[in-house]
Motif scaffolding. Structure first.
Motif, mmCIF file in Angstrom:
data_model
loop_
_atom_site.group_PDB
_atom_site.id
_atom_site.type_symbol
_atom_site.label_atom_id
_atom_site.label_comp_id
_atom_site.label_asym_id
_atom_site.label_seq_id
_atom_site.Cartn_x
_atom_site.Cartn_y
_atom_site.Cartn_z
ATOM 1 N N TYR A 1 0.882 -1.264 0.057
ATOM 2 C CA TYR A 1 0.053 -0.075 0.107
ATOM 3 C C TYR A 1 0.928 1.193 0.087
ATOM 4 N N ARG A 2 1.888 1.251 0.729
ATOM 5 C CA ARG A 2 2.707 2.424 1.083
ATOM 6 C C ARG A 2 3.470 2.496 -0.576
ATOM 7 N N LYS B 1 0.812 9.251 -6.234
ATOM 8 C CA LYS B 1 1.382 10.689 -5.888
ATOM 9 C C LYS B 1 2.230 11.525 -6.994
ATOM 10 N N THR B 2 3.040 10.640 -7.482
ATOM 11 C CA THR B 2 4.287 11.152 -8.098
ATOM 12 C C THR B 2 4.216 10.818 -9.529
ATOM 13 N N ASN B 3 3.075 10.145 -9.853
ATOM 14 C CA ASN B 3 3.113 9.764 -11.456
ATOM 15 C C ASN B 3 1.690 10.076 -11.762
ATOM 16 N N GLN B 4 1.742 10.222 -13.401
ATOM 17 C CA GLN B 4 0.442 10.808 -13.974
ATOM 18 C C GLN B 4 -0.306 9.542 -14.417
ATOM 19 N N LEU C 1 -3.079 14.081 -11.992
ATOM 20 C CA LEU C 1 -1.863 15.306 -11.806
ATOM 21 C C LEU C 1 -0.859 15.202 -10.637
ATOM 22 N N GLU C 2 0.404 15.154 -10.805
ATOM 23 C CA GLU C 2 1.105 15.198 -9.891
ATOM 24 C C GLU C 2 0.698 15.516 -8.169
ATOM 25 N N GLU C 3 0.065 16.517 -8.230
ATOM 26 C CA GLU C 3 -0.161 17.115 -6.943
ATOM 27 C C GLU C 3 -1.486 16.716 -6.500
ATOM 28 N N ARG C 4 -2.213 15.850 -6.974
ATOM 29 C CA ARG C 4 -3.452 15.275 -6.407
ATOM 30 C C ARG C 4 -3.262 14.155 -5.360
#
Length: 249
Positions: free
Chosen positions: A41-42, A49-52, A72-75
């Motif tokens: 999960y981690r 978080k870091t890929n689109q 988006l990366e920031e989502r």
């Protein structure tokens, strides 16, 4: 992968499929995920978080019926909704759907709508619902004002293993009467997991239909919510109707 939006999967860069507490690589456009490989999960949270365009296919169809997608990366990571939360959403969606169709429907011949909408009303119609809770079904009748017999009829019936909900039934029946597509979430709504006052439960073989109440156990009609919570999930005690119209929900 039942009930998963295939278009979303096809357009995704990376896809994980959840099974129990592991996430397995299902697709990787970049080749950085092992297909069939198990991930924690981690790891998946960090990756999403870091890929689109990352999609997670939930393994439990009763938890959520649409994939989680990050574009988006920031989502931020969106946690999976519980079966009860998803069912509550679907019930509210069905209520709004029925209200909208009753006020502003179209049957292929003409519109009907709220008062003051005469410009768009070709004929005047009425909608009648006939719920039958014991038979676990709802019938929708659409009549032109000048007619006795209905011009359109739609029916919905809950499967034997499903919890009946009159609001979902009305939405399905009305859409069928109008010849409209029935959303998949209405047909495959997750089953309730939390009992509430006003629900009807199969409490035991002796008392197959009791209404849940706040008060004490009354074998003639009611059972306390405390007792139902205690035995819910024992293989016998189940929620069979969560319409709760009598309590205003």
């Amino acid at each position: 992968m039942k009930n998963v939006n295939q278009t979303v999967i096809n357009n995704a860069n990376t896809v994980f499929e959840k099974k129990d507490d592991k996430y397995f690589g299902y697709k990787s456009r970049f080749g950085d995920i092992v297909i069939g490989g198990a991930y924690s999960y981690r790891f998946v949270v960090h990756y999403a978080k870091t890929n689109q365009d990352v999609v997670i296919i939930p393994g439990d169809v009763n938890t959520v019926t649409t994939p989680v997608c990050t574009t988006l990366e920031e989502r931020l990571w969106k946690p999976e909704k519980t079966a009860q939360a998803r069912r509550d959403e679907i019930v509210e969606q069905a209520k709004a759907d029925v209200e909208e169709l009753v006020l502003n429907g179209y049957d292929g011949e003409g519109f009907w709508g709220a008062e003051g909408n005469e410009t768009y009303r070709k004929f005047s119609y009425s909608v009648e619902f006939l719920p039958d809770r014991k038979k676990r079904k709802v019938t929708a009748l659409i009549r032109r004002t000048s007619d006795i017999d209905p011009r359109h009829v739609g029916r919905a019936k809950a499967a034997p293993s499903d919890c009946f909900n009159v609001h979902i039934g009305k939405a399905i029946a009305l859409r069928r009467a109008l010849g409209l597509a029935v959303p998949d979430e209405y047909l495959n709504a997750p089953q309730p997991t939390e009992v509430r006052v006003g629900d009807i439960v199969h409490y035991s073989r002796t008392f197959p239909r009791l209404t849940v109440s706040e008060g004490p156990y009354d074998r003639a009609c009611c059972v306390s919510i405390r007792l139902v919570r205690q035995f819910l999930g024992d293989g016998i005690t189940t929620i069979i109707d969560d319409s709760r119209e009598e309590v205003g929900e």
